[in-house]
Design an enzyme around this catalytic site. Structure first.
Site, PDB file in Angstrom:
ATOM      1  N   HIS A 101       2.732 -25.603   8.838  1.00 45.23           N
ATOM      2  CA  HIS A 101       2.694 -26.056   7.454  1.00 45.23           C
ATOM      3  C   HIS A 101       1.919 -27.351   7.375  1.00 45.23           C
ATOM      4  O   HIS A 101       2.157 -28.266   8.155  1.00 45.23           O
ATOM      5  CB  HIS A 101       4.114 -26.298   6.929  1.00 45.23           C
ATOM      6  CG  HIS A 101       4.881 -25.048   6.718  1.00 45.23           C
ATOM      7  ND1 HIS A 101       4.592 -24.157   5.719  1.00 45.23           N
ATOM      8  CD2 HIS A 101       5.921 -24.518   7.395  1.00 45.23           C
ATOM      9  CE1 HIS A 101       5.427 -23.146   5.784  1.00 45.23           C
ATOM     10  NE2 HIS A 101       6.245 -23.333   6.780  1.00 45.23           N
ATOM     11  N   CYS A 105      -1.969 -24.591   4.990  1.00 43.78           N
ATOM     12  CA  CYS A 105      -2.373 -24.902   3.611  1.00 43.78           C
ATOM     13  C   CYS A 105      -3.271 -26.137   3.659  1.00 43.78           C
ATOM     14  O   CYS A 105      -3.003 -27.068   4.413  1.00 43.78           O
ATOM     15  CB  CYS A 105      -1.148 -25.235   2.772  1.00 43.78           C
ATOM     16  SG  CYS A 105       0.031 -23.881   2.688  1.00 43.78           S
TER      17      CYS A 105
END
Lengths: 375, 561
Positions: free
Chosen positions: A144, A186
């Site tokens: 992440h 991301c």
């Protein structure tokens, strides 16, 4: 004329031989997130591990860091497996996965120590990145992330500046020849914005402000199995074998926006070679270059300009065909297991006997008079 | 007394006495043990007993004893550090047999899966919530309510979440979810969202407070329905009752919900497979959790199943109401200060030293007496009903439960006569401004109490503030006394309780007549006292020891001579 052409061809071959300038390959594969619902990050890393191993990099040259154990997690309904395709088509865990940094050992500090080599002397060899100035290193990170950082294990982060500085330390200590950095998180493109050391090529799964999406959930396992970008990279890599000539430009085209929803990005301004001359196997595989030659080739410092010193020897020797690579295994066929055209050989004795038995029973049952309908 | 002359109540009492002689319903413990063992769980039982403060009207006995049965499904590959609970409360009047059947079916299904990372406890309790409280106290090794429970022999780790199930028939038309717990505690909103997600996925009809969600939020209908649902939730939360076993789990910070299957006259019915699928999905999702539910809100109000109002939005309302009290107190302080300064100025000419000490000394002592007497009335209201129930039953032909309620009402009404009888206690030299000082103290007392209540149980605090703050602010001895008296009586805590009962039934579209409302009020009083003793509900002590004395102070201010 013919002689000079042959000379030029040989020199061109030699130029090709030293095109990339690396002699060994290393891979550092990092999965930074734990917890059962981050199954897909472990699957991402394991699928890159699988490809890299298949293309020839041995475990001793791979540093695999997994932050959690998905295969033996009590929530895994198929224990000892990690699947990358739904309906359990492909188990990327396999039988011979060697994890070097596991669970809570995957920290920012350990990662930076691995990269820069500042490791305590008691560290075992499998946990070290023993690269030199002729190593091509593949660094793959997933987890992440956000704008400018990557989260490690829910408790700390590595910023893009730290990463860039770590790479600069590696360059100054001559710990790499060329570096390929791939990140699937991301806003992944923010991680390579700050690189400033030469010979680094970077790929990311999404631009700043975009999220990288996961591919597909499996209803039996109950979580998403892979991220889209790595899924399509895996599909792309499955087609590569050690003597593929596919180059980096093809890798840049993997997963366009229509499939990935996010826009993958890449950065090549720090890289000295043209990406179309960079083979995939320069980073993902460990391809040994072997060429048998009986000629002497004099190499200049500048491989661009080569003197032809052959002209003198040419008059003495006969014209010979330049020898190519030694006969190699038909790798493409082995890897893809396409049905080979084998030579026909007569069936073995057992099969003959069995068929004879069957035919005897047949004719016993139906009587010999039916033979005339056959012949 | 007039109550037993009511033929309905006489018949009810006769029926109860008849039931006392008949064999009481008991949980089929042996059968449950056998069935759970055949499914493959580790089965344990636990016995408990409780001495009730006064016999409950429905059960008519002092001593309640029972047995809980629970089976533990151990996680195949994990250490038993965490667990989930599926509980079915059973009692003699509400048959929950279908839920027990579903529990056993789910246990058999769960036993065949290998992906459980937490242990699952399947709990069947006797006597409804009493059994649940006994089990929870024994599980967490505490003794909060004075129940006597045998220690548990089988344990499964820290409970992460619990689901309670109440089904009365084998087909349901909708599932109703209850979130309000003991003393107004609420589970984490994530658990409710989980339930709502599975309702949507399974196409199951789910209701909140018995009302369906309105689809149309653009016109006036949607918000109006939302307001009704919100008011129902406020009333239920304010009552502080555990509306199901989940309410008792919340005290130990275990997120819990109660699901009730409703079988109405709708045409489309769901069988237990649909309910079972929802529960299976919820448990599987809870199994994936690695931490306790903590990401979402713990304090919220729900106008609909998929909408919520967070504390940041509704708390300022209570804050503004309490600000009114603070401003009024400030005004009184200024007036008192001016009166003191005025006395100084007039007394400056003639012997100031002689006037000052007596004026201030009289002010303080004149305050202590009303405070002490009001507080003593509150203590009497708290202790006397339960203590004196036997004396009351000896002298009057009433049952113990009725005696408790009637004593409550009697003491409450006696407080109204206080100002007339306590004036001789107060010093006759009390200056005319003494009532201001008393009102100042009463306002600050009320503000403090309501503030503390609003923080822990917002609905109760807001409800009491909305009724008591306006009248408390305007009360003074001058002006139309009968009007102020009527206003003050109408906003006293007991009247608020009566009014909210009527409002609650009105919102549920089952309005009450006056007589029914009065009966319900009496029942509510008895239940309030009973729940305080059995579960530790705080509504009764808060009202008796905190708000009633405060209200009496305002009554004293109103009748100041």
């Amino acid at each position: 004329m013919w002689a000079s052409f042959i000379c030029w061809w040989t020199q061109d071959q030699a130029e090709q031989f030293f095109r990339s300038g690396h002699t060994n390959n290393w891979a550092v594969l990092v999965c930074t997130s734990r917890f059962w619902f981050n199954y897909r990050h472990v699957a991402n890393t394991l699928s890159v591990y699988r490809s890299v191993k298949r293309l020839g990099i041995p475990d001793s040259h791979i540093v695999l860091m997994l932050a959690d154990d998905m295969a033996c997690n009590p929530r895994n309904p198929k224990p000892a497996t990690v699947f990358s395709h739904k309906n359990m088509e492909l188990n990327v865990y396999g039988d011979d996965v060697e994890v070097d940094y596991r669970s809570y050992e995957v920290t920012v500090e350990n990662f930076l120590r691995v990269l820069t080599g500042r490791i305590p002397p008691s560290t075992p060899r499998s946990k070290r990145l023993l690269s030199d100035d002729r190593s091509n290193i593949l660094i793959y990170m997933t987890g992440h992330g956000g704008n400018g950082f990557l989260k490690f294990q829910d408790s700390e982060e590595i910023t893009n500046i730290e990463l860039a500085d770590a790479f600069e330390q590696m360059w100054q200590k001559r710990r790499y020849n060329e570096l390929l950095f791939i990140i699937d998180t991301c806003q992944g493109a923010s991680m390579y914005e700050r690189f400033y050391s030469p010979n680094i090529m970077a790929l990311a799964s999404s631009q700043v402000g975009e999220d990288s999406l996961s591919h597909q959930p499996d209803p039996a396992i109950g979580v998403h199995l892979m991220d889209r970008y790595t899924f399509y990279v895996l599909e792309f890599l499955e087609e590569i074998n050690p003597d593929s000539q596919t180059n980096m430009n093809d890798l840049f085209q993997v997963c366009p926006k229509s499939l990935c929803v996010s826009t993958p990005g890449h950065r090549t301004d720090l890289f000295q070679r043209d990406p179309k001359n960079v083979l995939i196997t320069d980073f993902f595989g460990s391809v040994r270059k072997v060429e048998i030659t009986t000629e002497t080739i004099s190499l200049q410092r500048d491989s661009g300009i080569m003197e032809s010193s052959h002209e003198e020897g040419q008059r003495d020797e006969e014209l010979m065909e330049p020898l190519k690579y030694a006969e190699q295994l038909p790798v493409a066929q082995i890897i893809h297991q396409k049905p080979k055209l084998k030579d026909w050989h007569p069936p073995g004795g057992f099969i003959l006997g069995l068929w004879a038995l069957i035919i005897m029973v047949f004719f016993k049952t139906y009587g010999i008079k039916h033979m005339k309908f056959i012949f | 007394m007039g109550l037993l002359s009511d033929p309905v109540r006489r018949r009810a009492l006769a029926r109860l006495v008849l039931r006392l002689n008949a064999p009481l319903w008991a949980l089929p413990v042996a059968w449950l043990e056998r069935t759970m063992q055949s499914v493959g769980l580790e089965v344990y039982t636990q016995s408990f007993s409780r001495q009730l403060p006064f016999p409950d009207e429905t059960h008519e006995r002092y001593m309640v004893s029972g047995t809980n049965v629970y089976g533990i499904l151990r996680a195949p590959r994990a250490a038993s550090t965490e667990s989930l609970v599926l509980t079915v409360p059973c009692s003699s009047d509400s048959t929950n047999n279908q839920a027990v059947g579903l529990l056993l079916a789910l246990a058999a299904h769960f036993r065949g899966q290998i992906y459980w990372a937490k242990d699952i406890i399947f709990l069947v309790t006797e006597h409804d919530l009493l059994g649940t409280e006994a089990w929870l106290e024994a599980y967490h090794d505490v003794n909060v309510t004075g129940i006597q429970s045998s220690p548990l022999q089988g344990r499964a780790g820290a409970i992460q979440a619990a689901v309670a199930l109440e089904l009365s028939s084998d087909v349901v038309t909708s599932l109703d979810v209850a979130v309000e717990g003991l003393n107004g505690q609420l589970p984490n909103l994530d658990l409710l969202n989980l339930f709502q997600t599975f309702c949507q996925k399974g196409g199951l009809l789910c209701t909140l407070q018995g009302k369906l969600q309105s689809q149309d939020w653009t016109s006036l209908d949607g918000p109006l329905q939302g307001l009704q649902t919100l008011l129902l939730m406020v009333l239920r939360q304010a009552s502080g009752r555990p509306h199901g076993p989940h309410g008792l789990f919340l005290r130990y910070r275990v997120e819990a919900l109660t699901l009730r299957g409703i079988n109405s006259f709708r045409q489309y019915k769901y069988d237990l497979v649909a309910v079972g699928k929802t529960l299976e999905g919820m448990f599987r999702k809870l199994n994936h959790l690695l931490e306790r539910l903590h990401q979402s809100f713990f304090l919220y109000l729900l106008p609909a199943l998929s909408r919520f109002v967070s504390i940041g939005l509704y708390m300022p309302a209570a804050g503004f109401l309490l600000l009114v009290l603070g401003l009024k107190a400030l005004e009184l302080w200024m007036q008192l200060h001016e009166a003191g300064v005025g006395l100084e100025e007039t007394g400056g000419g003639s012997g100031p030293s002689a006037l000052h000490p007596p004026a201030q000394g009289v002010g303080l002592t004149s305050l202590v007496a009303p405070l002490l007497i009001s507080q003593a009335m509150g203590v009497a209201l708290y202790i006397l009903p339960v203590l004196g129930q036997h004396v009351a039953t000896q002298h009057f032909p009433v049952a113990e439960a009725e005696a408790v309620v009637l004593t409550l009402l009697a003491i409450y009404a006696a407080g109204l006569a206080l100002p007339h009888s306590t004036h001789w206690v107060v010093s006759p030299q009390a200056p005319d401004r003494g009532w201001m000082a008393l009102k100042l103290v009463a306002l600050i007392y009320l503000a403090l109490q309501l503030g503390c209540i609003a923080l822990t149980n917002f609905s109760l605090g807001f409800l009491l503030a909305a009724t008591m703050v306006p009248t408390a602010a305007v009360t003074k001895p001058h002006g139309p006394r009968p009007l102020y008296a009527a206003l003050l009586v109408l906003t006293s805590p007991a009247a608020t309780l009566l009014g909210s009962l009527f409002l609650w039934r009105e919102l549920q579209e089952a309005p009450l007549s006056l007589a029914e409302g009065w009966q319900l009020f009496l029942t509510a009083l008895a239940q309030g006292v009973l729940e305080h003793y059995t579960y530790g509900a705080l509504l009764f002590p808060l009202l008796a020891l905190g708000l009633y004395p405060c209200w009496l102070l305002f009554w004293n201010v109103l009748f100041w001579k």
